[in-house]
Design a protein around this motif. Sequence first.
Motif, PDB file in Angstrom:
ATOM      1  N   UNK A  94      -2.715  -6.754 -17.888  1.00 46.30           N
ATOM      2  CA  UNK A  94      -2.896  -7.221 -18.417  1.00 46.30           C
ATOM      3  C   UNK A  94      -3.919  -8.427 -18.229  1.00 46.30           C
ATOM      4  N   UNK A  95      -4.020  -8.961 -16.884  1.00 49.47           N
ATOM      5  CA  UNK A  95      -5.236  -9.192 -17.155  1.00 49.47           C
ATOM      6  C   UNK A  95      -6.952  -8.943 -16.625  1.00 49.47           C
ATOM      7  N   UNK A  96      -6.965  -7.398 -16.438  1.00 48.94           N
ATOM      8  CA  UNK A  96      -7.936  -6.340 -16.210  1.00 48.94           C
ATOM      9  C   UNK A  96      -8.531  -5.002 -17.176  1.00 48.94           C
ATOM     10  N   UNK A  97      -7.332  -5.008 -17.539  1.00 51.29           N
ATOM     11  CA  UNK A  97      -7.411  -3.826 -18.296  1.00 51.29           C
ATOM     12  C   UNK A  97      -7.078  -2.656 -17.696  1.00 51.29           C
ATOM     13  N   UNK A  98      -7.113  -1.370 -17.695  1.00 53.17           N
ATOM     14  CA  UNK A  98      -6.332  -0.236 -17.664  1.00 53.17           C
ATOM     15  C   UNK A  98      -7.374   0.080 -16.655  1.00 53.17           C
ATOM     16  N   UNK A  99      -8.617  -0.203 -16.553  1.00 56.74           N
ATOM     17  CA  UNK A  99      -9.474  -0.621 -15.407  1.00 56.74           C
ATOM     18  C   UNK A  99      -8.486  -1.105 -14.003  1.00 56.74           C
ATOM     19  N   UNK A 100      -8.463  -2.268 -14.623  1.00 52.83           N
ATOM     20  CA  UNK A 100      -8.046  -3.116 -13.296  1.00 52.83           C
ATOM     21  C   UNK A 100      -6.748  -2.464 -12.442  1.00 52.83           C
ATOM     22  N   UNK A 101      -5.958  -1.682 -13.214  1.00 50.53           N
ATOM     23  CA  UNK A 101      -4.296  -1.074 -13.281  1.00 50.53           C
ATOM     24  C   UNK A 101      -4.445   0.011 -12.174  1.00 50.53           C
ATOM     25  N   UNK A 106      -4.756   2.014  -7.355  1.00 47.59           N
ATOM     26  CA  UNK A 106      -4.877   3.115  -5.733  1.00 47.59           C
ATOM     27  C   UNK A 106      -4.415   2.411  -4.637  1.00 47.59           C
ATOM     28  N   UNK A 107      -5.038   1.170  -4.787  1.00 43.74           N
ATOM     29  CA  UNK A 107      -5.093   0.292  -3.387  1.00 43.74           C
ATOM     30  C   UNK A 107      -3.772   0.526  -3.423  1.00 43.74           C
ATOM     31  N   UNK A 108      -2.715   0.191  -3.895  1.00 44.71           N
ATOM     32  CA  UNK A 108      -0.714  -0.264  -3.955  1.00 44.71           C
ATOM     33  C   UNK A 108      -0.479   1.486  -3.471  1.00 44.71           C
ATOM     34  N   UNK A 109      -1.433   2.157  -3.252  1.00 46.31           N
ATOM     35  CA  UNK A 109      -0.940   3.765  -2.901  1.00 46.31           C
ATOM     36  C   UNK A 109      -1.708   3.819  -1.691  1.00 46.31           C
ATOM     37  N   UNK A 110      -2.794   3.400  -1.364  1.00 49.36           N
ATOM     38  CA  UNK A 110      -3.390   3.574  -0.187  1.00 49.36           C
ATOM     39  C   UNK A 110      -2.539   2.951   1.023  1.00 49.36           C
ATOM     40  N   UNK A 111      -3.229   2.035   0.821  1.00 51.35           N
ATOM     41  CA  UNK A 111      -2.494   0.945   1.828  1.00 51.35           C
ATOM     42  C   UNK A 111      -1.267   1.237   2.251  1.00 51.35           C
ATOM     43  N   UNK A 112      -0.038   1.601   1.278  1.00 49.88           N
ATOM     44  CA  UNK A 112       1.588   2.175   2.257  1.00 49.88           C
ATOM     45  C   UNK A 112       1.544   3.303   2.858  1.00 49.88           C
ATOM     46  N   UNK A 113       0.484   4.003   2.088  1.00 45.75           N
ATOM     47  CA  UNK A 113       0.183   5.619   2.049  1.00 45.75           C
ATOM     48  C   UNK A 113      -0.414   5.767   4.062  1.00 45.75           C
ATOM     49  N   UNK A 114      -1.209   4.677   3.955  1.00 41.83           N
ATOM     50  CA  UNK A 114      -1.848   4.887   5.020  1.00 41.83           C
ATOM     51  C   UNK A 114      -1.529   4.381   6.042  1.00 41.83           C
ATOM     52  N   UNK A 115      -0.464   2.550   5.824  1.00 37.89           N
ATOM     53  CA  UNK A 115       0.225   2.506   6.716  1.00 37.89           C
ATOM     54  C   UNK A 115       1.771   3.376   8.059  1.00 37.89           C
ATOM     55  N   UNK A 116       1.665   4.465   6.852  1.00 41.16           N
ATOM     56  CA  UNK A 116       3.294   5.380   7.047  1.00 41.16           C
ATOM     57  C   UNK A 116       2.731   6.208   7.843  1.00 41.16           C
ATOM     58  N   UNK A 117       1.099   6.295   8.271  1.00 41.53           N
ATOM     59  CA  UNK A 117       0.372   7.509   8.695  1.00 41.53           C
ATOM     60  C   UNK A 117       0.485   6.733   9.842  1.00 41.53           C
ATOM     61  N   UNK A 118      -0.422   5.439   9.879  1.00 43.10           N
ATOM     62  CA  UNK A 118      -0.061   5.037  11.479  1.00 43.10           C
ATOM     63  C   UNK A 118       0.942   4.387  11.894  1.00 43.10           C
ATOM     64  N   UNK A 119       2.321   4.578  10.791  1.00 46.59           N
ATOM     65  CA  UNK A 119       3.925   4.792  11.827  1.00 46.59           C
ATOM     66  C   UNK A 119       4.205   5.849  12.310  1.00 46.59           C
ATOM     67  N   UNK A 120       3.980   7.279  11.724  1.00 45.50           N
ATOM     68  CA  UNK A 120       3.490   8.006  12.798  1.00 45.50           C
ATOM     69  C   UNK A 120       3.017   8.292  14.076  1.00 45.50           C
ATOM     70  N   UNK A 365      -8.731  -6.545   0.064  1.00 50.18           N
ATOM     71  CA  UNK A 365      -8.360  -6.168  -1.666  1.00 50.18           C
ATOM     72  C   UNK A 365      -7.147  -6.866  -1.792  1.00 50.18           C
ATOM     73  N   UNK A 366      -5.710  -6.724  -1.365  1.00 50.37           N
ATOM     74  CA  UNK A 366      -4.768  -6.628  -1.882  1.00 50.37           C
ATOM     75  C   UNK A 366      -4.449  -8.358  -1.864  1.00 50.37           C
ATOM     76  N   UNK A 367      -5.113  -8.800  -0.373  1.00 49.88           N
ATOM     77  CA  UNK A 367      -4.633 -10.306  -0.260  1.00 49.88           C
ATOM     78  C   UNK A 367      -5.789 -10.941  -0.563  1.00 49.88           C
ATOM     79  N   UNK A 368      -6.929 -11.169  -0.248  1.00 48.71           N
ATOM     80  CA  UNK A 368      -8.254 -12.153  -0.972  1.00 48.71           C
ATOM     81  C   UNK A 368      -8.118 -11.385  -2.078  1.00 48.71           C
ATOM     82  N   UNK A 369      -8.516 -10.563  -2.277  1.00 52.35           N
ATOM     83  CA  UNK A 369      -9.774 -10.575  -4.037  1.00 52.35           C
ATOM     84  C   UNK A 369      -8.832 -10.441  -5.251  1.00 52.35           C
ATOM     85  N   UNK A 370      -7.649  -9.841  -5.028  1.00 58.07           N
ATOM     86  CA  UNK A 370      -7.416  -9.509  -6.585  1.00 58.07           C
ATOM     87  C   UNK A 370      -6.212 -10.591  -6.813  1.00 58.07           C
ATOM     88  N   UNK A 371      -5.166 -10.833  -5.864  1.00 60.70           N
ATOM     89  CA  UNK A 371      -4.350 -12.221  -6.769  1.00 60.70           C
ATOM     90  C   UNK A 371      -5.206 -13.833  -7.142  1.00 60.70           C
TER      91      UNK A 371
END
Length: 437
Positions: A94-101, A106-120, A365-371
Amino acid sequence: MTQQLNNEEGTTLLTPQKAAGEPRSSKISASFNFINSIIGSGIIGLPYALNQAGLPLGLMLLVAVCFIADYSIILLIKGSNLSGTNSYQSLVQSTFGFPGFVILSGLQFLYPFIAMVSYNITTGDTLTKVFQRIPGVGPDHILAERHFAILLSTIAFTLPLSLYRNIEKLGKVSFISMVLTFAILIIVIIRAATLGPQIPPTENAWSFARWNAIQAVGVMSFAFICHHNSFLIYGSLEQPTLANWSRITHMSVGSALIISAAFAVSGYTTFTGYTQGDVFENYCRNDNLATFGRFCFGFSIITTFPLECFVTREVLSNAIFRRDLSKVEHVAITVVIVGACASISLGFDCLGVVLELNGVLSATPLIFIIPAACFLKLSPGRWFQGENLIPTILIVVGFFVMITGLTMTGLYPQTCSHGMEMFYCADANVSVTAPPV
């Protein structure tokens, strides 16, 4: 679907509509989920972060990252209130349109995905050493094989727990994880007192600051990010008001800071410049107390895995299906996500590099930039005035940390010594066996 609720300050908030009779989280349950989502595999790399930054500066940076995380989490909910949205993705769209989405997804998928890799990776590191303390299990035994340990934990624990559809049901599991985390913290503190004095400190072990402190910020950002699942926890509350959310956020992030700082200082002061990305790699194999700590941490990581899988699945659901998943789709996507994480972790075992890269590429980016960017776009007034000043500073700092940290990680990657026994373990003067109970 969303429903409108009035917070205690009279402001209307939007929160996901729950089906009638669907369980909601209490403040305590939500806090356990929140703290558990923060204290994952990232905490095991915090002593290494102090090794990178220097002990005094590292502690200052840890507190700063904690405050920024706390501030930006609340900033997200304020942004959702201003935009009339009820998820991180819908807020950015709603703020930055489809490019922002697309970028956020991508970031929301990448972070927890890599986190799960690190857990393993962490599970493979810890459980193999635990199994080797079983009589008859040597280095060549199948239980000492990290690939087998990862596959065993995936099939027996992480996959079944990840199949839950309601995050509230993970509250009790998160409580168990919190109890284990406290046990791990006590063990690390005990070993700092008993093992630390027997290990000679490295040169400049107590220097105020070190030149690669930016890499430490990446590890700390990885450890403290929980923004990607904050809307899920917020929406699960019995009373999702801004005032309740602020209290839960302050309590959860503050508790995580205390635990993380104690863990980081105890781990670093024990091993100083020898501290590795996975601090449990520093302890000797015949250290029974450390072995118990490895077991507790491995089990804690296994119970944290489903929270990250929950977010990853939610991102895919919103980005691809844009509707609630059927039971078959839910199971299929969960199996694909968990299987992909297991496959990658089987071929890569250097935890420090994973923490650094995920920290600077995804967490920053998820902590500092996007919010901050969303709030500035929605909030009236100039960027450098009033309540817009801090979000503006966060954006500048975020880009600096992201660019510099990525560059330094590429130029000066951590040397990984996975599975190697440290030199001091062969020293006859170092006693590592646990005292008799």
